[in-house]
Design an enzyme around this catalytic site. Structure first.
Site, PDB file in Angstrom:
ATOM      1  N   GLN A  57       0.805  -1.227   0.000  1.00  0.00           N
ATOM      2  CA  GLN A  57       0.000   0.000   0.000  1.00  0.00           C
ATOM      3  C   GLN A  57       0.840   1.280   0.000  1.00  0.00           C
ATOM      4  O   GLN A  57       0.280   2.363  -0.165  1.00  0.00           O
ATOM      5  CB  GLN A  57      -0.966   0.007   1.188  1.00  0.00           C
TER       6      GLN A  57
ATOM      7  N   HIS B 172      -0.280  -3.272  -9.527  1.00  0.00           N
ATOM      8  CA  HIS B 172      -1.593  -2.737  -9.904  1.00  0.00           C
ATOM      9  C   HIS B 172      -2.156  -1.733  -8.898  1.00  0.00           C
ATOM     10  O   HIS B 172      -3.207  -1.152  -9.140  1.00  0.00           O
ATOM     11  CB  HIS B 172      -2.596  -3.870 -10.176  1.00  0.00           C
TER      12      HIS B 172
ATOM     13  N   CYS C 167     -21.112  -9.254   4.266  1.00  0.00           N
ATOM     14  CA  CYS C 167     -22.225 -10.039   4.790  1.00  0.00           C
ATOM     15  C   CYS C 167     -22.332 -11.292   3.955  1.00  0.00           C
ATOM     16  O   CYS C 167     -23.009 -11.308   2.949  1.00  0.00           O
ATOM     17  CB  CYS C 167     -23.501  -9.214   4.700  1.00  0.00           C
TER      18      CYS C 167
END
Lengths: 128, 384
Positions: B177, B199, B323
């Protein structure tokens, strides 16, 4: 991922909000998921005249709640006991496998409302 | 409808110059870089140039850069490679690492290694003193991310690096990151291994790299030919490597200026949301944070419904929670920070990047407060 019908009901949910002096209230909570659906019903004779909902949950849970209010309106009260998660899912144009709990929760909440109506007792929360 | 992409920590569009640099390597310079003929040498030259670009940015030697299929493979190679050279050894990491490190560590435990997963504080920081205390005589590796992908919190790598040097233990950093977003120099001896991805910085998917400091003892994870100095077998993905090199070259030129611009936009977004939306909190460190990352929790709604609501308005954001299978797990990163569940379930990440404009942020600020309000109004708690 989601059908146009589902997105439509998520975008513009039908029959949202609480009802004053409902004839029946049913609630279902999925404890593993945190989702919660609550239905309010107005019943005249043996028919559901109006259904409203309040739901906390993912997009499919909100859409399933919305479409369920349409599925039960003007139907005999007994229809509530026959409504299946598969029927809710079909009405939504399908649910991804990992979102099927949305239909189950909604059906459980409506069955809870039916029990509430028949017993006239305090409303209950069922756990999907 | 306007479309606004705020998910740059997930992936980024390939820069046109990167694509242009890659194209000849699909059809004209297609040779196998291991071949000694001219076709192979052309491909080899492309790889060498990319390797030199990356090594140059890091101020290390090209031989210390190994190309992989991406950040996940780099993490696997680093963690399994170092631990594999010392069977049964102890590894120190944190509870908030990417799954590429966490699940690799769990696999090591299955293979008889001991692993310590350090906690983080309320802002997502690991305490260097906790790292020091966790070290044992048999500790063979410390693996800690430079910044968290969900919250953007940047770990105190300098201090941890000093501890690693003092104790003579290799430090692996997952820099997926931060690489190409913030300057980094590896000429200090603290970091032994560093994972990088293409990427996330406007290069193609399917390519990454691992910096391995000369002298670092490790075993191969993938066996085959002699590619990458026998550290990573498999025919090199030449077009992707060339594209990665080009992406790094472009980032090296622009990243400092870009980091300032993106930070200002991120802060504009946060200030705007905070003014317009009640019951919202920032997850992560207020200042020690990746330039483009903003993780906010909205109480009283489930992140998935807000993501879907924003998606219908053309805005792409994400959540660490999902979820699935009827089991909503709040993000393990947000949970590890001690954020209460009712807040953690409403955690949404925006990650800004090179394509993000002031107009994009203002559009989000136009749309988001109403989207939050609408979903909260559907809920029994929100309407009560």
């Amino acid at each position: 991922m989601y059908s146009e019908t589902l997105l439509d009901h998520f975008r513009t949910p039908r029959n949202v909000g609480m009802m004053r002096s409902p004839d029946a209230v049913g609630e279902s909570e999925d404890p593993s998921c945190g989702d919660l659906a609550r239905f309010y019903l107005r019943i005249e004779g043996d028919r559901v005249r109006e259904a409203r909902f309040q739901t906390y949950g993912c997009g499919p849970s909100i859409a399933a709640s919305s479409i369920a209010t349409e599925l039960v309106r003007d139907r005999p009260v007994d229809h509530l006991g026959e409504l299946t998660p598969e029927a809710v899912e079909a009405a939504l144009g399908g649910l991804p496998e990992d979102r099927r709990h949305a239909a189950t929760m909604v059906v459980d909440a409506l069955r809870g409302a039916l029990r509430h109506y028949r017993t006239g007792g305090p409303r209950e929360t069922s756990h999907a | 409808m306007r479309r606004v992409y705020l998910d740059h920590n997930a992936s980024t569009p390939v820069h046109p110059d990167v694509l242009a640099a890659m194209l000849p390597y699909f059809s004209e310079r297609f040779g196998n870089a291991s071949s000694i003929h001219g076709f192979g040498r052309e491909a080899r030259d492309g790889i060498d140039a990319a390797r030199e670009t990356i090594a140059g940015l890091l101020r290390v030697t090209p031989e210390e850069i190994v190309f992989t299929s991406g950040g996940t493979e780099s993490d696997n190679l680093a963690v399994k490679g170092v631990a594999g050279a010392r069977p049964g050894g102890h590894v120190v990491t944190t509870q908030v690492e990417h799954h590429a490190v966490l699940r690799t560590c769990q696999a090591l435990e299955q293979a008889g290694h001991a692993v310590t997963y350090l906690p983080v504080d309320g802002e997502g920081l690991v305490d260097p003193d906790d790292v020091r205390r966790a070290l044992r005589p048999d500790t063979v590796l410390i693996s800690i991310q430079t910044a968290n992908s969900e919250t953007g919190t940047m770990m105190p790598i300098d201090e941890i690096g000093r501890i690693a040097v003092e104790r003579g233990i290799p430090l692996h950093v997952d820099a997926v990151q931060t690489f190409g977003k913030l300057p980094v120099s590896l000429h200090e001896p603290g970091i032994a291994l560093m994972s990088m991805s293409s990427h996330k910085i406007y290069g193609p998917k399917g390519i990454g790299a691992l910096y391995i400091r000369k002298g670092t003892r490790m075993v191969s994870v993938q066996h085959g030919g002699d590619h990458e100095r026998r550290r990573r077998a498999g025919t090199e993905n030449v077009p992707a490597i060339v594209g990665f090199g080009k992406a790094v070259e472009l980032r090296a030129r622009h990243m400092v200026e870009e980091a300032g611009r993106v930070s200002a936009l991120r802060d504009r977004l946060w200030e705007g949301v905070r003014r317009a939306v009640p019951d919202v909190r920032l997850n992560g460190h207020p200042t020690r944070r990746l330039p483009g990352t903003l993780n906010m929790s909205f109480r009283g709604l489930e992140a998935e419904s807000l993501i879907l609501g924003l998606d219908l308005k053309g805005i792409g954001v994400s959540a660490g929670s999902a979820c699935t299978s009827g089991s909503l797990e709040p993000s393990y990163v947000i949970t590890a920070m001690g954020v209460p569940t009712d807040w953690a379930l409403g955690a949404v990440r925006s990650s800004l990047g090179a394509g993000t404009s002031v107009e994009d942020i203002d559009y989000v600020l136009d749309v988001l407060p109403a989207a939050v309000q609408r979903i909260r109004a559907l809920s029994p708690a929100g309407a009560a």
